[in-house]
Design a protein around this motif. Structure first.
Motif, mmCIF file in Angstrom:
data_model
loop_
_atom_site.group_PDB
_atom_site.id
_atom_site.type_symbol
_atom_site.label_atom_id
_atom_site.label_comp_id
_atom_site.label_asym_id
_atom_site.label_seq_id
_atom_site.Cartn_x
_atom_site.Cartn_y
_atom_site.Cartn_z
ATOM 1 N N PRO A 5 29.036 13.724 50.850
ATOM 2 C CA PRO A 5 28.684 14.668 49.782
ATOM 3 C C PRO A 5 28.977 16.113 50.150
ATOM 4 O O PRO A 5 29.337 16.917 49.280
ATOM 5 N N THR A 46 30.060 12.854 43.342
ATOM 6 C CA THR A 46 28.785 13.491 42.979
ATOM 7 C C THR A 46 28.816 14.087 41.575
ATOM 8 O O THR A 46 27.862 14.758 41.173
ATOM 9 N N LEU A 72 26.428 8.359 46.397
ATOM 10 C CA LEU A 72 27.068 9.343 45.526
ATOM 11 C C LEU A 72 26.644 9.156 44.082
ATOM 12 O O LEU A 72 26.418 10.137 43.359
#
Length: 262
Positions: A5, A46, A72
């Motif tokens: 991320p 994301t 995610l």
């Protein structure tokens, strides 16, 4: 391949700046007058594609987020719900999508995904979208071209090795890497769609120091993994690049695939 991320967050501003806005008018013209629009985001990470595209489309929207990484998906779902946007998630392998999996969609979108596919997987991906009969906005596929300033005599060697790394065979899958845009156009056009392709180039440099440094080390590292004989030159190359305060054009392309031939 799973992405951290932190890397996705780091690259998001460069992604947003690079995306080809001149594909938006033909995209809007191809969408139905329906509320809410149903958008399938494949390989959503994301949710950066949703954050960029959603405010550029009219009216309420329902986003269905697909990814194979549950971490995610959870991050995306937690961030993207708003007053005029609802969200749901789908966990699974994107290489196995069929037209029935996209039923009810008004738009399919994906970002930085197709270069991770094989030619067979891109053909299946295109067939699923064509079977569903929807437009597809496919952004930030790598194009295999890097322009560095100032130039260095080793630039071409690292670029070539990196491109070969992106085309590597892993777990029996021969990845397309920078050949993905051409394969995508061929796949859609063979099935009667028309494809508009535009540049979407990252512009790296001192204004984005953290991303620029992370990209450079990743680019050189992948090249060395592919061509170990570059390992001896890599430390000096990195030192020179960082000391010079380099700038880089990292070329990608965006593609809009629409039903019906010209």
């Amino acid at each position: 391949m799973t992405y951290a991320p932190e890397w996705l967050a780091l690259r998001e501003p460069a992604d947003a700046h690079a995306r080809a806005t001149d594909l938006l008018d033909p995209l809007r013209a191809a969408l139905p007058a329906r509320s809410p629009l149903v958008i399938r985001d494949l390989g959503c990470g994301t949710g950066s594609q949703c954050r960029w595209l959603s405010p550029r489309l009219d009216g309420p929207q329902h986003w269905i987020l697909h990814d194979y990484d549950p971490r995610l998906l959870a991050l995306a779902a937690a961030d993207l719900t708003s007053a005029d946007r609802t969200v749901e998630t789908r966990l699974g392998d994107l290489t196995e999508l069929r037209g029935a999996d996209l039923a009810g969609a008004d738009l399919v979108t994906a970002s930085a995904l197709l270069d991770l596919f094989t030619v067979e997987e891109v053909n299946g991906f295109a067939a699923a979208i064509v079977e569903a009969g929807v437009p597809a906005l496919l952004t930030l596929s790598i194009a295999g071209r890097i322009v560095l300033d100032p130039a260095d005599g080793l630039d071409a060697a690292f670029e070539s090795a990196f491109n070969d790394h992106q085309r590597r065979t892993t777990n029996g899958r021969a990845l397309l890497g920078p050949d993905a845009p051409a394969a995508t156009t061929e796949a859609f056009e063979a099935l009667g769609y028309r494809v508009h392709t535009r540049p979407s180039t990252w512009l790296l440099g001192p204004e984005l120091p953290e991303l620029s440094d992370e990209w450079l080390h990743g680019w050189v590292g992948a090249a060395v993994e592919q061509e170990p004989e570059l390992a001896a030159a890599a430390p000096g190359y990195l030192r020179r690049r960082i000391a010079e305060g380099f700038r880089a054009e990292v070329h990608h392309v965006d593609q809009l695939a629409l039903p019906g031939a010209d």
